[in-house]
Design an enzyme around this catalytic site. Structure first.
Site, PDB file in Angstrom:
ATOM      1  N   GLU A  61       0.846  -1.240  -0.038  1.00  0.00           N
ATOM      2  CA  GLU A  61       0.045   0.203   0.008  1.00  0.00           C
ATOM      3  C   GLU A  61       0.692   1.325  -0.180  1.00  0.00           C
ATOM      4  O   GLU A  61       0.534   2.246  -0.671  1.00  0.00           O
ATOM      5  CB  GLU A  61      -0.849  -0.015   1.383  1.00  0.00           C
ATOM      6  CG  GLU A  61      -2.124  -0.990   1.283  1.00  0.00           C
ATOM      7  CD  GLU A  61      -1.426  -2.513   1.752  1.00  0.00           C
ATOM      8  OE1 GLU A  61      -2.224  -3.429   1.894  1.00  0.00           O
ATOM      9  OE2 GLU A  61      -0.108  -2.469   2.141  1.00  0.00           O
ATOM     10  N   GLY A 308      13.931  -2.639  -1.371  1.00  0.00           N
ATOM     11  CA  GLY A 308      13.996  -1.341  -2.172  1.00  0.00           C
ATOM     12  C   GLY A 308      14.578  -1.794  -3.747  1.00  0.00           C
ATOM     13  O   GLY A 308      14.928  -0.692  -4.277  1.00  0.00           O
ATOM     14  N   GLU A 336       4.246  -3.712 -12.111  1.00  0.00           N
ATOM     15  CA  GLU A 336       5.682  -3.367 -11.449  1.00  0.00           C
ATOM     16  C   GLU A 336       6.570  -4.118 -12.671  1.00  0.00           C
ATOM     17  O   GLU A 336       7.596  -3.560 -12.918  1.00  0.00           O
ATOM     18  CB  GLU A 336       6.048  -3.626  -9.932  1.00  0.00           C
ATOM     19  CG  GLU A 336       5.114  -2.610  -9.101  1.00  0.00           C
ATOM     20  CD  GLU A 336       5.615  -2.952  -7.757  1.00  0.00           C
ATOM     21  OE1 GLU A 336       5.231  -2.030  -6.996  1.00  0.00           O
ATOM     22  OE2 GLU A 336       6.005  -4.155  -7.352  1.00  0.00           O
TER      23      GLU A 336
END
Length: 436
Positions: A61, A308, A336
């Site tokens: 989220e 990340g 993504e």
């Protein structure tokens, strides 16, 4: 009546919750340095000026909100943003990726006094809640202070919807506290209306508008050099149970591709030790990114147990299995992978991203696999057919690009609350197609 009862029952639990939090801190499940934030005690000062508070549950989220945060700050130069989440992984990610004028705090546990401390300090001018992370005391206390609230990307799984229907006396006042709710699709919109939302609009899944994941070019070049011409694929955002499936798939596919390299990026990097131990029981040799171990010719699995860097591995792999979909976790954002030139594979459990997965499937950009054997067959086909792989990747790029307009829709619908707080730079040109 039920919300008042909930409040009365939760306040005496504070001592027990404090003990529970300390235990989680010892287990590494809470941030030791910022532990007090969970009790509503801030670690940083409130900035001057108008403040928008965005609350998201965890990594998925929070990542979806980054593109919204960046646009808000770009369009409205006097605006400040506070983001709250509840997990260490999301805090780590946001610390790296939040732009200037945005900061992160852990959401306080849902106890009245702790929430009061949080709201007394931050005094947000507008609160945006993401998906279905509805803490009753926090929602009702925010509403009681006259802080307008908007539910962004509203979604209730079938299981959550069924549970909330049994607690209609509690969920009705919660949803009724929101000035408006932006639902991901018509099914979600109808669920929100039935449970008590006052105003609902279907705007689409904001995750479809998420920015392309960052990629470090120097790291990508280094990894490509280490891997060389070896065939490879990526299992992204995997959960417990899926890594064992991936290990078996590797062994099956490696029979036809003897130099196969499998990359695993677990959803929760803290599970790295357990995953490495499991792979060892299968006789598979692992290099771990968290320990800066290079990929060599002897490496079977590259365990990317860092935060990340998912964009880096999508760019490297070209074929991506999206985790959380062979176990009942609802899957993760397939756009993504599509935006970084991957042919997409996923399992049947995709409720968290059903719209995006459906769009990819309709365009021939993805394939659903029912189990490990089906995954092995699909992977073998893609590894053997470079043209098919390229066709699916190209289709995925086209489909994922179409989702970018959802962000403009959300921004226009938020304008009635944002305009009085922080005017747009230069008078505020909105997208031509969305102007009144």
């Amino acid at each position: 009546m039920l919300p008042l009862l909930y409040r009365g029952l939760t306040q005496p639990l504070a001592p027990l919750v404090a003990v529970w939090l300390r235990r989680r801190r010892k287990q590494g499940k809470e941030d030791t340095l910022r532990f007090q934030e969970r009790r509503g005690i801030p670690s940083i000062a409130r900035p001057l000026g108008p403040l928008v508070w965005i609350h998201a549950a965890s990594v998925g989220e929070a990542t979806a909100m980054l593109v919204l945060i960046e646009r808000l700050l770009e369009d409205r130069p006097t605006l400040e943003i506070l983001v709250t989440t509840g997990t260490v992984a999301s805090a780590t990610l946001l610390d790296k990726r939040l732009p200037a004028r945005a900061r992160h705090q852990y959401v306080p546990v849902d106890l009245p006094r702790w929430i009061a401390r949080f709201l007394d300090h931050w005094r947000p001018d507008l609160a945006l809640w993401v998906e279905s992370e509805l803490w009753p005391n926090l929602v009702l206390a925010t509403h009681a202070r006259g802080i307008p609230m908007v539910l962004i990307n509203g979604r209730l799984s079938a299981a959550s919807y069924a549970r909330w229907r049994w607690a209609a006396g509690l969920v009705g006042p919660l949803l009724g506290a929101f000035a408006t709710c932006f639902a991901q699709d018509e099914t979600q919109a109808e669920r929100l209306r039935e449970l008590g939302a006052r105003e609902v609009a279907m705007v689409g899944d904001l995750k479809a508008a998420a920015a392309t994941l960052p990629v470090d070019p120097s790291q990508l070049k280094q990894l490509r050099h280490q891997v060389g011409p070896r065939p490879l694929w990526l299992a992204a955002s995997t959960h417990a149970g899926e890594e064992e499936i991936v290990a078996r798939v590797h062994s099956q596919v490696a029979a036809g591709h003897s130099d196969l390299l499998t990359i695993i990026v677990p959803r929760h990097p803290v599970r790295g030790d357990a995953i490495e131990a499991m792979l060892a029981t299968h006789g598979l040799r692992t290099a771990r990114r968290a320990r800066s171990e290079p990929v060599t010719r002897e490496t079977d699995f590259y365990l990317a147990d860092t935060m990340g860097e998912l964009g880096l591995f999508y760019s490297l792999a070209g074929i991506a299995f999206i985790g959380g979909s062979l176990v009942a976790k609802g899957g993760h954002n397939p756009f993504e992978a599509a935006r970084l030139d991957c042919a997409v594979l996923h399992g049947p459990y995709i409720s968290n991203c059903a719209g995006m997965a459906g769009d990819l499937a309709a365009a021939g950009a993805s394939e659903t696999v029912s189990d490990g054997n089906a995954l092995a067959r699909a992977l073998s086909t893609l590894l053997a057919d470079r043209r098919l792989r390229a066709e699916r990747a190209a289709a995925g790029r086209r489909v994922s690009a179409a989702g970018l307009g959802i962000l403009d829709t959300v921004l226009v619908r938020l304008a009635p609350w944002l305009d009085p707080l922080a005017p747009m730079a230069g008078g505020g040109d909105r997208p031509q197609c969305l102007r009144a």
